[in-house]
Design a protein around this motif. Structure first.
Motif, PDB file in Angstrom:
ATOM      1  N   GLU A 169      12.181 -35.905   4.337  1.00 38.14           N
ATOM      2  CA  GLU A 169      11.862 -35.125   5.536  1.00 38.14           C
ATOM      3  C   GLU A 169      13.035 -34.254   5.959  1.00 38.14           C
ATOM      4  O   GLU A 169      12.868 -33.082   6.317  1.00 38.14           O
ATOM      5  N   LEU A 170      14.236 -34.814   5.903  1.00 39.80           N
ATOM      6  CA  LEU A 170      15.420 -34.042   6.287  1.00 39.80           C
ATOM      7  C   LEU A 170      15.675 -32.903   5.310  1.00 39.80           C
ATOM      8  O   LEU A 170      15.979 -31.781   5.719  1.00 39.80           O
ATOM      9  N   ALA A 171      15.543 -33.192   4.014  1.00 39.73           N
ATOM     10  CA  ALA A 171      15.834 -32.179   2.992  1.00 39.73           C
ATOM     11  C   ALA A 171      14.809 -31.060   2.986  1.00 39.73           C
ATOM     12  O   ALA A 171      15.077 -29.966   2.469  1.00 39.73           O
ATOM     13  N   ALA A 172      13.642 -31.285   3.590  1.00 38.14           N
ATOM     14  CA  ALA A 172      12.592 -30.271   3.599  1.00 38.14           C
ATOM     15  C   ALA A 172      12.950 -29.056   4.445  1.00 38.14           C
ATOM     16  O   ALA A 172      12.247 -28.045   4.416  1.00 38.14           O
ATOM     17  N   ILE A 173      14.054 -29.156   5.177  1.00 33.14           N
ATOM     18  CA  ILE A 173      14.513 -28.008   5.959  1.00 33.14           C
ATOM     19  C   ILE A 173      14.809 -26.809   5.060  1.00 33.14           C
ATOM     20  O   ILE A 173      14.749 -25.656   5.492  1.00 33.14           O
ATOM     21  N   MET A 204      27.572 -19.067  -5.043  1.00 34.40           N
ATOM     22  CA  MET A 204      26.609 -19.726  -5.922  1.00 34.40           C
ATOM     23  C   MET A 204      25.567 -20.528  -5.154  1.00 34.40           C
ATOM     24  O   MET A 204      24.623 -21.040  -5.747  1.00 34.40           O
ATOM     25  N   SER A 205      25.730 -20.671  -3.836  1.00 40.58           N
ATOM     26  CA  SER A 205      24.719 -21.387  -3.063  1.00 40.58           C
ATOM     27  C   SER A 205      23.400 -20.632  -3.111  1.00 40.58           C
ATOM     28  O   SER A 205      23.358 -19.405  -3.083  1.00 40.58           O
ATOM     29  N   ASN A 206      22.317 -21.392  -3.153  1.00 42.09           N
ATOM     30  CA  ASN A 206      20.996 -20.809  -3.306  1.00 42.09           C
ATOM     31  C   ASN A 206      20.605 -19.985  -2.083  1.00 42.09           C
ATOM     32  O   ASN A 206      20.970 -20.313  -0.947  1.00 42.09           O
ATOM     33  N   LEU A 207      19.854 -18.923  -2.343  1.00 47.03           N
ATOM     34  CA  LEU A 207      19.382 -18.076  -1.250  1.00 47.03           C
ATOM     35  C   LEU A 207      18.558 -18.878  -0.248  1.00 47.03           C
ATOM     36  O   LEU A 207      18.519 -18.563   0.947  1.00 47.03           O
ATOM     37  N   GLY A 208      17.927 -19.946  -0.725  1.00 50.10           N
ATOM     38  CA  GLY A 208      17.156 -20.808   0.163  1.00 50.10           C
ATOM     39  C   GLY A 208      18.000 -21.399   1.278  1.00 50.10           C
ATOM     40  O   GLY A 208      17.507 -21.627   2.394  1.00 50.10           O
ATOM     41  N   LEU A 209      19.284 -21.665   1.001  1.00 51.01           N
ATOM     42  CA  LEU A 209      20.185 -22.172   2.037  1.00 51.01           C
ATOM     43  C   LEU A 209      20.380 -21.120   3.119  1.00 51.01           C
ATOM     44  O   LEU A 209      20.341 -21.418   4.320  1.00 51.01           O
ATOM     45  N   HIS A 210      20.594 -19.879   2.715  1.00 47.49           N
ATOM     46  CA  HIS A 210      20.785 -18.796   3.679  1.00 47.49           C
ATOM     47  C   HIS A 210      19.545 -18.615   4.552  1.00 47.49           C
ATOM     48  O   HIS A 210      19.648 -18.425   5.769  1.00 47.49           O
ATOM     49  N   ALA A 261      17.231 -20.909   5.239  1.00 46.17           N
ATOM     50  CA  ALA A 261      17.094 -22.071   6.122  1.00 46.17           C
ATOM     51  C   ALA A 261      18.056 -21.994   7.296  1.00 46.17           C
ATOM     52  O   ALA A 261      17.700 -22.306   8.440  1.00 46.17           O
ATOM     53  N   MET A 262      19.272 -21.582   7.027  1.00 46.16           N
ATOM     54  CA  MET A 262      20.260 -21.498   8.095  1.00 46.16           C
ATOM     55  C   MET A 262      19.920 -20.372   9.070  1.00 46.16           C
ATOM     56  O   MET A 262      20.113 -20.512  10.286  1.00 46.16           O
ATOM     57  N   ARG A 263      19.404 -19.280   8.555  1.00 50.66           N
ATOM     58  CA  ARG A 263      18.998 -18.188   9.436  1.00 50.66           C
ATOM     59  C   ARG A 263      17.904 -18.662  10.395  1.00 50.66           C
ATOM     60  O   ARG A 263      17.933 -18.363  11.588  1.00 50.66           O
ATOM     61  N   SER A 264      16.962 -19.445   9.879  1.00 52.94           N
ATOM     62  CA  SER A 264      15.881 -19.966  10.712  1.00 52.94           C
ATOM     63  C   SER A 264      16.400 -20.936  11.761  1.00 52.94           C
ATOM     64  O   SER A 264      15.820 -21.054  12.844  1.00 52.94           O
ATOM     65  N   ALA A 265      17.499 -21.628  11.442  1.00 52.15           N
ATOM     66  CA  ALA A 265      18.077 -22.601  12.366  1.00 52.15           C
ATOM     67  C   ALA A 265      19.099 -21.976  13.317  1.00 52.15           C
ATOM     68  O   ALA A 265      19.704 -22.677  14.128  1.00 52.15           O
ATOM     69  N   GLY A 266      19.302 -20.668  13.198  1.00 53.16           N
ATOM     70  CA  GLY A 266      20.261 -19.992  14.064  1.00 53.16           C
ATOM     71  C   GLY A 266      21.707 -20.244  13.685  1.00 53.16           C
ATOM     72  O   GLY A 266      22.606 -20.180  14.528  1.00 53.16           O
ATOM     73  N   ILE A 267      21.936 -20.529  12.403  1.00 54.87           N
ATOM     74  CA  ILE A 267      23.280 -20.835  11.913  1.00 54.87           C
ATOM     75  C   ILE A 267      23.754 -19.723  10.978  1.00 54.87           C
ATOM     76  O   ILE A 267      23.020 -19.302  10.080  1.00 54.87           O
ATOM     77  N   GLU A 268      24.972 -19.260  11.198  1.00 56.40           N
ATOM     78  CA  GLU A 268      25.568 -18.227  10.348  1.00 56.40           C
ATOM     79  C   GLU A 268      26.123 -18.860   9.075  1.00 56.40           C
ATOM     80  O   GLU A 268      26.570 -20.011   9.089  1.00 56.40           O
ATOM     81  N   VAL A 269      26.125 -18.109   7.987  1.00 53.98           N
ATOM     82  CA  VAL A 269      26.721 -18.571   6.726  1.00 53.98           C
ATOM     83  C   VAL A 269      27.815 -17.595   6.315  1.00 53.98           C
ATOM     84  O   VAL A 269      27.570 -16.400   6.148  1.00 53.98           O
ATOM     85  N   VAL A 270      29.037 -18.117   6.171  1.00 48.11           N
ATOM     86  CA  VAL A 270      30.160 -17.355   5.633  1.00 48.11           C
ATOM     87  C   VAL A 270      30.279 -17.697   4.160  1.00 48.11           C
ATOM     88  O   VAL A 270      30.251 -18.871   3.783  1.00 48.11           O
TER      89      VAL A 270
END
Length: 445
Positions: free
Chosen positions: A362-366, A286-292, A294-303
């Motif tokens: 500013e932090l949440a704008a990621i 149910m997490s928003n696609l926007g999280l995926h 953002a994490m992809r841009s930050a080099g972080i994997e999402v399980v």
């Protein structure tokens, strides 16, 4: 008879679905199952509750059940669910019991049971407890000195707050935070923990009377918090639910920061500090696609896990990961707790602000939250509908239209004959049109 345990313990209308008799028998069954392999001379349970009125009755029943089964009870009083889980481990108890219905309205209540170490129960253990509850074991109850005793733990809140401070990476001096305690379990320890960390705290909805828990306040009703943050010129607002295992936030402008955005902020901070195991975050479907994105841009994997913090916990344990959570504000940091912890989440978010010198906005704008449309469709057979050829074909068509700019999720409800249709897209009108079309297809099967 249907399954007693839901996704988070046993829950229902207090004194109707969830009676004192059921609570007592459930406690006896849990004691028998969870102490069966104990080598201890005396088995111990930690018992706490949120402040709703029916908790007094149910705690008395649970305590009676545990002590009648020969288990000593450590009464920690009104504390958040994660505090009960933590103290279950700290006191090396065989089990812990939290009496709370979380974000539900006051008339409801629930019983959450933890195994040794403060861990949530898996399905097999819950099934064993239900079997013990309904079966006739033929076991006699202890008598005389073997009956369990009750001891209040007068420093339980202080022990929990001291534990929370070990999770801080920076003092919170100079930060002003408004904390909505939902008139719940965080009403004392929430403000205490934030002040102990150095923050200037303005507490609202922190006067529980047993009847006002979650009543127009807390993580499910953010309007008052948004107003208070702006009026006080605070750096951040934090909202907990009734048992404080959730945390949602409000930035300095009054804008909501949901669980997805909080996870994004914490994931990046932990990744920079080398604390994010395998550069991986655990979220739910149910997490928003926007999280995926953002994490992809930050080099972080999402399980991705199924909906429910217990499934997030299962993924965290299986992979040895260090951060996971839900859009609703359940955030789990396994290095510091065995369950979602709203106060811990708030502390870590504030610490990131202090450490980075950045504002909450500013932090949440990621992360940019993509438009999301959710439609609940009543059906006759949710499993058959979700797997029907016409529905599968319609989903495939919608996914082709969206491409990489959106996603479709059809999920049968866990408790009702409903199919939940969710569509995310960069354009709200597109998401709404596709969701409406899919909902019509589902309803027509």
């Amino acid at each position: 008879m249907g399954r007693l345990f839901g996704t988070d313990g046993v829950r229902g209308l207090a004194n109707s679905d969830l009676t004192a008799d059921l609570a007592l028998r459930l406690a006896v069954a849990a004691a028998r199952v969870l102490t069966a392999d104990s080598k201890k001379e005396r088995s111990v349970a930690v018992v706490g509750r949120d402040p709703r009125a029916s908790g007094e009755m149910l705690q008395a029943a649970v305590t009676a059940g545990l002590t009648s089964a020969g288990v000593d009870v450590l009464d920690v009083g009104v504390l958040p669910t994660p505090a009960v889980a933590y103290l279950t481990g700290k006191f090396d108890a065989c089990l812990g019991v939290m009496i709370s219905a979380s974000h539900n309205p006051m008339p409801d209540n629930g019983i959450k049971i933890f195994a040794a170490g403060g861990h949530k129960l898996d399905d097999t253990v819950e099934a064993a407890i239900e079997a013990a509850l309904h079966g006739d074991t033929g076991e006699s109850l202890p008598v005389g000195a073997a009956i369990g005793r009750v001891r209040p733990v007068t420093d339980a809140a202080e022990l929990y707050v001291t534990h929370l401070r070990t999770a801080l990476s920076a003092p919170l001096d100079g930060l002003t935070v408004v904390v909505d305690c939902a008139n719940g379990a965080a009403s004392v320890v929430g403000p205490l923990a934030y002040r102990a960390a150095g923050a200037n705290v303005i507490a609202i909805h922190a006067d529980p009377d047993g009847l006002n828990i979650n009543d127009g306040c807390g993580s499910t009703h953010l309007a008052n918090l948004q107003k208070a943050v702006v009026e006080h010129g605070a750096h951040l607002g934090l909202a907990h639910d009734g048992d404080a295992d959730r945390c949602l936030a409000v930035d300095e402008n009054g804008a909501v920061i949901d669980g997805d955005a909080i996870m994004a902020v914490l994931a990046v901070a932990m990744n920079e500090a080398g604390e994010l195991v395998d550069n991986t975050l655990v979220a739910t479907v149910m997490s928003n696609l926007g999280l995926h994105i953002a994490m992809r841009s930050a080099g972080i994997e999402v399980v991705t896990a199924s909906v429910g913090d217990r499934y997030v916990l299962e993924e965290l344990r299986a992979g040895g990961y260090s951060l996971g959570g839900e859009q609703s504000g359940h955030v789990v940091l396994p290095d510091f707790g065995t369950t979602g912890d709203g106060v811990l989440t708030g502390l870590r978010l504030l610490a990131r602000m202090a450490q980075s010198g950045s504002s909450a906005s500013e932090l949440a704008a990621i992360m940019t939250t993509l438009p999301q449309v959710l439609i609940n469709v009543k059906v006759g057979d949710k499993a058959a509908v979700a797997s029907s050829d016409s529905v599968v074909s319609a989903v495939a068509d919608a996914e082709r239209i969206l491409g990489e700019d959106g996603r479709v999720l059809l999920r049968p409800s866990g408790t009702e004959q409903l199919v939940r249709v969710m569509v995310e897209a960069t354009d709200l009108a597109v998401a709404q049109k596709l969701a409406d079309s899919l909902a019509e297809t589902v309803a027509s099967v």
